[in-house]
Design a protein around this motif. Structure first.
Motif, PDB file in Angstrom:
ATOM      1  N   GLY A 158      -5.891  -4.096   4.889  1.00  0.00           N
ATOM      2  CA  GLY A 158      -5.167  -4.069   3.613  1.00  0.00           C
ATOM      3  C   GLY A 158      -5.780  -4.956   2.560  1.00  0.00           C
ATOM      4  N   HIS A 159      -7.096  -5.118   2.624  1.00  0.00           N
ATOM      5  CA  HIS A 159      -7.719  -6.117   1.751  1.00  0.00           C
ATOM      6  C   HIS A 159      -7.746  -5.706   0.288  1.00  0.00           C
ATOM      7  CE1 HIS A 159     -10.190  -9.259   0.242  1.00  0.00           C
ATOM      8  NE2 HIS A 159     -11.250  -8.495   0.076  1.00  0.00           N
ATOM      9  N   LEU A 160      -8.126  -4.459   0.006  1.00  0.00           N
ATOM     10  CA  LEU A 160      -8.263  -4.031  -1.386  1.00  0.00           C
ATOM     11  C   LEU A 160      -7.649  -2.648  -1.567  1.00  0.00           C
ATOM     12  CD1 LEU A 160     -11.993  -5.061  -2.002  1.00  0.00           C
ATOM     13  CD2 LEU A 160      -9.967  -6.252  -2.872  1.00  0.00           C
ATOM     14  N   TYR A 161      -7.044  -2.438  -2.736  1.00  0.00           N
ATOM     15  CA  TYR A 161      -6.460  -1.140  -3.063  1.00  0.00           C
ATOM     16  C   TYR A 161      -7.346  -0.449  -4.098  1.00  0.00           C
ATOM     17  CZ  TYR A 161      -2.980   2.493  -3.838  1.00  0.00           C
ATOM     18  OH  TYR A 161      -2.333   3.706  -3.904  1.00  0.00           O
ATOM     19  N   PHE A 162      -8.119   0.532  -3.622  1.00  0.00           N
ATOM     20  CA  PHE A 162      -9.062   1.272  -4.458  1.00  0.00           C
ATOM     21  C   PHE A 162      -8.386   2.490  -5.082  1.00  0.00           C
ATOM     22  CE2 PHE A 162     -13.399   0.231  -2.241  1.00  0.00           C
ATOM     23  CZ  PHE A 162     -13.206  -1.115  -2.512  1.00  0.00           C
ATOM     24  N   VAL A 163      -8.714   2.722  -6.349  1.00  0.00           N
ATOM     25  CA  VAL A 163      -8.313   3.933  -7.054  1.00  0.00           C
ATOM     26  C   VAL A 163      -9.569   4.547  -7.663  1.00  0.00           C
ATOM     27  CG1 VAL A 163      -7.090   4.821  -9.073  1.00  0.00           C
ATOM     28  CG2 VAL A 163      -5.984   3.134  -7.615  1.00  0.00           C
ATOM     29  N   ARG A 164      -9.703   5.877  -7.560  1.00  0.00           N
ATOM     30  CA  ARG A 164     -10.758   6.612  -8.282  1.00  0.00           C
ATOM     31  C   ARG A 164     -10.102   7.601  -9.233  1.00  0.00           C
ATOM     32  NH1 ARG A 164     -14.357  10.163  -5.370  1.00  0.00           N
ATOM     33  NH2 ARG A 164     -15.653  10.153  -7.245  1.00  0.00           N
ATOM     34  N   ILE A 185       0.840  -1.205   0.000  1.00  0.00           N
ATOM     35  CA  ILE A 185       0.000   0.000   0.000  1.00  0.00           C
ATOM     36  C   ILE A 185       0.869   1.246   0.000  1.00  0.00           C
ATOM     37  CG2 ILE A 185      -1.560   1.380   1.433  1.00  0.00           C
ATOM     38  CD1 ILE A 185      -2.835  -1.355   2.273  1.00  0.00           C
ATOM     39  N   ASP A 186       1.881   1.273   0.860  1.00  0.00           N
ATOM     40  CA  ASP A 186       2.774   2.432   0.922  1.00  0.00           C
ATOM     41  C   ASP A 186       3.542   2.616  -0.390  1.00  0.00           C
ATOM     42  OD1 ASP A 186       1.999   2.988   3.509  1.00  0.00           O
ATOM     43  OD2 ASP A 186       3.705   1.981   4.443  1.00  0.00           O
TER      44      ASP A 186
END
Length: 402
Positions: free
Chosen positions: A311-317, A285-286
């Motif tokens: 830390g389950h999912l890495y969301f991007v918008r 994540i970092d």
């Protein structure tokens, strides 16, 4: 070109050895390993008891049934979630009431939540999306303010609490924490998923935990879960095997959704390695966060001085972009070997909920969060080289399409 899958399970020789040991033990259904797994989950979450079942969905439905929720009752649920959060409400005959997101947030709008509560409201189901624990301080502030609205049914837990019950959908959030408390000890009841794609897995499975309730014996509550999830039978096979008599009774016509030892064995090994797996996710994540600085995107806050996610999912918008842009970005990443995902289509966009009268036009903030959202591969088995490939491919695709 690399091929980066979205979310492969993190299975080591430890899990394999634990499963083999179970298979050789002669006991593969619910037995000693499931009971041990329950004890360790409760210990990890800071609760007295935990119960392991076949899924988060089973945990949530059984909990609603234990709470006496049924026809005529309302249960509040976010619009921005997976169907399991709401389908269990229909399973017990109650009515789901959906709350839109707060603007520019994946969490429900807590002011709208407060305004939506009626005398029919029995339960609120917050969702710890992507493993980020919700603002339960605000939620409990609301249920305390609305005590006068609460009309309990003749159910011992409803009567004991005397207010709306907070039942967390923490399918994504095992191991997360907020304000010094672990997910599992924050809500009144918490339901976890250990599905294959989760940050801790038993292949299929889930667990329920709960806070101590004055006047309610947690051991008796555990016994009721056991009755409900094994046909209402007073002894399971393990109890009969260890006891002095085969005799048992069936005290009600109930359900079948227990967790077997062969799956709990995977969980035992996962739990031993969990801190290592969680730390790896936060390293990634970092790494992603640093690499994407300067891009016109929004990412989730997975950790600060007040909380740490699972830390389950890495969301991007993609800020200012629409669904067509997001879909094109997804396709381009896939062509380059990086499998992404989208979490989630808000419930009113699904046929099952459209048919029940829900319309996404009534939930504009949820739609705005969904339309330009993408989830990147981020898991505890991805290598540094693979993570760098994801980063490079994302930045390259972003430059191509903007």
């Amino acid at each position: 070109m690399m091929n980066i899958p979205f979310s492969p399970p993190d299975i080591s020789e430890d899990e394999i050895a634990e499963v083999v040991d179970t298979l050789r033990s002669g006991w593969i259904t619910t037995g000693p390993k499931t009971k041990k797994f329950e004890q360790l989950i409760a210990q990890h979450c800071g609760t007295k008891k935990a119960v392991c079942l076949s899924s988060q969905t089973a945990c949530a439905e059984m909990t609603l049934r234990l709470l006496g929720v049924g026809p005529g009752d309302e249960v509040i649920v976010p619009t921005y979630t997976y169907t399991a959060s709401a389908s269990v409400i229909y399973h017990v005959g109650a009515t789901p009431v959906m709350i839109d997101c707060k603007e520019n947030s994946y969490e429900m709008d807590y002011d709208k939540l407060e305004a939506t509560i009626t005398q029919k409201t029995k339960v609120i189901i917050p969702v710890d999306l992507a493993g980020v624990v919700c603002d339960y301080d605000r939620i409990f502030e609301i249920v305390e303010k609305k005590r006068a609205f609460f009309t309990p049914s003749n159910n011992p837990i409803q009567l004991a609490l005397g207010r709306i019950i907070v039942m967390s959908d923490a399918a994504h959030a095992f191991g997360a924490s907020r304000n010094g408390k672990m997910c599992g000890e924050i809500a009144d009841f918490t339901n976890f998923s250990f599905h294959a794609v989760k940050n801790m897995t038993t292949a299929e499975g889930g667990a329920a935990t709960w806070r101590e309730i004055p006047g309610i014996d947690s051991n008796e509550l555990y016994r009721k879960y056991m009755l409900m999830t094994l046909h209402g039978q007073t002894k399971d096979a393990f109890a009969k095997d260890k006891g002095t008599s085969w005799e048992y009774d069936v005290v009600d016509t109930q359900y079948k959704c227990n967790m077997p030892d062969v799956l709990a064995a995977i969980g035992l090994a996962q739990l031993r390695r969990y801190d290592q797996m969680l730390n790896r996710r936060h390293e990634l994540i970092d790494r992603y966060n640093k690499a994407f600085e300067g891009l016109d995107i929004q990412v989730l806050n997975h950790h600060d001085e007040n909380h740490r996610s699972s830390g389950h999912l890495y969301f991007v918008r993609f800020l200012g972009k629409d669904a067509a842009f997001r879909n094109k970005f997804y396709d381009r990443m896939k062509q380059k070997g990086v499998t992404c995902n989208v979490h989630f289509k808000p419930l009113p966009m699904m046929a099952a909920y459209k048919q029940r009268g829900f319309d996404i036009i009534d939930y504009p903030y949820a739609y705005n969060m969904h339309k330009n959202q993408l989830t990147l591969p981020m898991n505890s088995v991805i290598t540094d080289e693979e993570a760098q490939y994801v980063i490079d491919t994302f930045i390259e695709t972003y430059k191509e399409l903007t």
